[in-house]
Design a protein around this motif. Structure first.
Motif, PDB file in Angstrom:
ATOM      1  N   ALA A 183      24.305   4.455   5.031  1.00  0.00           N
ATOM      2  CA  ALA A 183      24.256   5.784   5.651  1.00  0.00           C
ATOM      3  C   ALA A 183      25.400   6.598   5.065  1.00  0.00           C
ATOM      4  N   ALA A 184      25.096   7.815   4.631  1.00  0.00           N
ATOM      5  CA  ALA A 184      26.122   8.664   4.015  1.00  0.00           C
ATOM      6  C   ALA A 184      26.249   9.980   4.760  1.00  0.00           C
ATOM      7  N   CYS A 185      27.448  10.524   4.715  1.00  0.00           N
ATOM      8  CA  CYS A 185      27.731  11.801   5.358  1.00  0.00           C
ATOM      9  C   CYS A 185      28.677  12.592   4.467  1.00  0.00           C
ATOM     10  N   VAL A 186      28.442  13.881   4.365  1.00  0.00           N
ATOM     11  CA  VAL A 186      29.311  14.783   3.622  1.00  0.00           C
ATOM     12  C   VAL A 186      30.096  15.633   4.623  1.00  0.00           C
ATOM     13  N   ALA A 187      31.411  15.584   4.525  1.00  0.00           N
ATOM     14  CA  ALA A 187      32.274  16.416   5.364  1.00  0.00           C
ATOM     15  C   ALA A 187      32.713  17.622   4.544  1.00  0.00           C
ATOM     16  N   LYS A 188      32.540  18.830   5.121  1.00  0.00           N
ATOM     17  CA  LYS A 188      32.824  20.053   4.382  1.00  0.00           C
ATOM     18  C   LYS A 188      33.845  20.920   5.125  1.00  0.00           C
ATOM     19  N   PRO A 189      35.113  20.488   5.106  1.00  0.00           N
ATOM     20  CA  PRO A 189      36.148  21.269   5.781  1.00  0.00           C
ATOM     21  C   PRO A 189      36.549  22.497   4.974  1.00  0.00           C
ATOM     22  N   GLY A 190      37.222  23.395   5.653  1.00  0.00           N
ATOM     23  CA  GLY A 190      37.819  24.545   4.985  1.00  0.00           C
ATOM     24  C   GLY A 190      39.264  24.231   4.647  1.00  0.00           C
ATOM     25  N   ILE A 191      40.188  25.089   5.085  1.00  0.00           N
ATOM     26  CA  ILE A 191      41.616  24.873   4.851  1.00  0.00           C
ATOM     27  C   ILE A 191      42.122  23.826   5.833  1.00  0.00           C
ATOM     28  N   ILE A 192      42.724  22.767   5.314  1.00  0.00           N
ATOM     29  CA  ILE A 192      43.266  21.707   6.167  1.00  0.00           C
ATOM     30  C   ILE A 192      44.786  21.837   6.190  1.00  0.00           C
ATOM     31  N   THR A 238      25.470  16.149   7.008  1.00  0.00           N
ATOM     32  CA  THR A 238      26.438  17.133   6.535  1.00  0.00           C
ATOM     33  C   THR A 238      27.175  17.731   7.730  1.00  0.00           C
ATOM     34  N   LEU A 239      28.488  17.582   7.734  1.00  0.00           N
ATOM     35  CA  LEU A 239      29.314  18.112   8.812  1.00  0.00           C
ATOM     36  C   LEU A 239      30.130  19.287   8.288  1.00  0.00           C
ATOM     37  N   GLU A 240      29.831  20.468   8.803  1.00  0.00           N
ATOM     38  CA  GLU A 240      30.557  21.665   8.414  1.00  0.00           C
ATOM     39  C   GLU A 240      31.900  21.724   9.148  1.00  0.00           C
ATOM     40  N   ASN A 241      32.725  22.692   8.802  1.00  0.00           N
ATOM     41  CA  ASN A 241      34.048  22.817   9.398  1.00  0.00           C
ATOM     42  C   ASN A 241      33.977  22.881  10.925  1.00  0.00           C
ATOM     43  N   ALA A 242      33.050  23.655  11.448  1.00  0.00           N
ATOM     44  CA  ALA A 242      32.917  23.789  12.904  1.00  0.00           C
ATOM     45  C   ALA A 242      32.534  22.459  13.549  1.00  0.00           C
ATOM     46  N   ASP A 243      31.681  21.686  12.886  1.00  0.00           N
ATOM     47  CA  ASP A 243      31.299  20.368  13.410  1.00  0.00           C
ATOM     48  C   ASP A 243      32.511  19.446  13.456  1.00  0.00           C
ATOM     49  N   LEU A 244      33.273  19.446  12.374  1.00  0.00           N
ATOM     50  CA  LEU A 244      34.455  18.589  12.307  1.00  0.00           C
ATOM     51  C   LEU A 244      35.477  18.969  13.365  1.00  0.00           C
ATOM     52  N   GLU A 245      35.653  20.247  13.577  1.00  0.00           N
ATOM     53  CA  GLU A 245      36.595  20.721  14.599  1.00  0.00           C
ATOM     54  C   GLU A 245      36.148  20.276  15.991  1.00  0.00           C
ATOM     55  N   ARG A 246      34.871  20.470  16.272  1.00  0.00           N
ATOM     56  CA  ARG A 246      34.337  20.093  17.595  1.00  0.00           C
ATOM     57  C   ARG A 246      34.445  18.588  17.842  1.00  0.00           C
ATOM     58  N   ILE A 247      33.988  17.796  16.902  1.00  0.00           N
ATOM     59  CA  ILE A 247      34.017  16.336  17.055  1.00  0.00           C
ATOM     60  C   ILE A 247      35.450  15.834  17.119  1.00  0.00           C
TER      61      ILE A 247
END
Length: 247
Positions: free
Chosen positions: A173-182, A226-235
């Protein structure tokens, strides 16, 4: 769970390892990098440094037998290795392609084959997270004006990793994390870089949030591929709140 953190000396990887050592479900954390990695500083009282194993990798295109032995049986990998958007001209384009795309593809192929089979690992697929960026683009027809070739390169890497998992018949299982400015309170983004990122409209994310989000996802399973910046922030925020409540 045996977790591999690839690119273990980096900003995000250091925070991932720091948090991982305090999570009971993670029984082994392999820090895979170009040099030995000590346990991160400022770890909490629940930290178990004995879970950390530092593994030096000298060839990311063909792993040595000794490295393969240390990776065998891994349940998940968080891949942090890349040349960042602000630095693609610091290396030849061929090197950028290798670091941002080819190394990751070799990583998921090799680690998934080394996982082995037993009663525990049969229950779940090998989980692989590729950290990309919010500006990456998988469709060549949508090539951005700024950093266009770099964005397409990262998008190609995303596609190849997701395709590999899709063809694995459930083994991967693969997932792509797509953050903005960290960033973090201890390491704010330099002003010039903030201005550059503001021009291209990148969202922001705290390093503690992305680390918590990625650890949550490899432990529980991916919400989506695919996890966008908003998804990563929420999780991430939810995971940090739960960890604080359990402390």
């Amino acid at each position: 769970m045996k977790l591999v953190v690839a690119g273990s000396t980096g900003f995000v990887a250091t925070e991932v390892i720091r948090q991982a050592l305090s999570i009971p479900a993670i029984t082994s954390a392999v820090a895979l990098g170009r040099r030995d990695v000590p346990a991160p500083e400022n770890s909490g009282p629940a930290t178990d440094g004995a879970k950390l194993k530092s593994v030096v990798c000298e060839n990311w295109e063909e792993y040595s037998d000794s490295v393969k032995q240390e990776l065998a049986g891994a349940d998940a990998c968080i891949w942090t290795i890349a040349i960042t958007p602000s630095k693609p001209k610091t290396a030849p384009w061929e090197t950028v392609c290798k670091v941002c795309r080819d190394y990751a593809v070799t990583g998921i192929e090799t680690m998934s084959q080394l996982r082995g089979r037993n009663s525990d690992t049969d229950k779940q697929p090998f989980r692989f997270v590729y950290i990309s960026g919010t500006a990456s683009q998988r469709d060549p027809a949508q090539k951005p004006r700024l950093l266009g070739d770099y964005s397409l390169l990262r998008g190609e890497a995303e596609t190849r990793i997701l395709d590999f998992a899709a063809k694995s018949q459930g083994a991967v299982a693969a997932c792509v994390a797509k953050p903005g400015i960290i960033s973090s309170p201890a390491k704010p983004t330099p002003l010039m870089r903030q201005a550059f990122y503001a021009v291209i409209g990148l969202p922001k994310l705290q390093v503690a949030e992305i680390a918590a989000a990625l650890l949550d996802q490899v432990a529980r399973g991916f919400d989506k591929d695919t996890l966008e910046n908003a998804d990563l922030e929420r999780i991430g925020q939810k995971a940090l709140q739960e960890a604080a409540a359990d402390a």
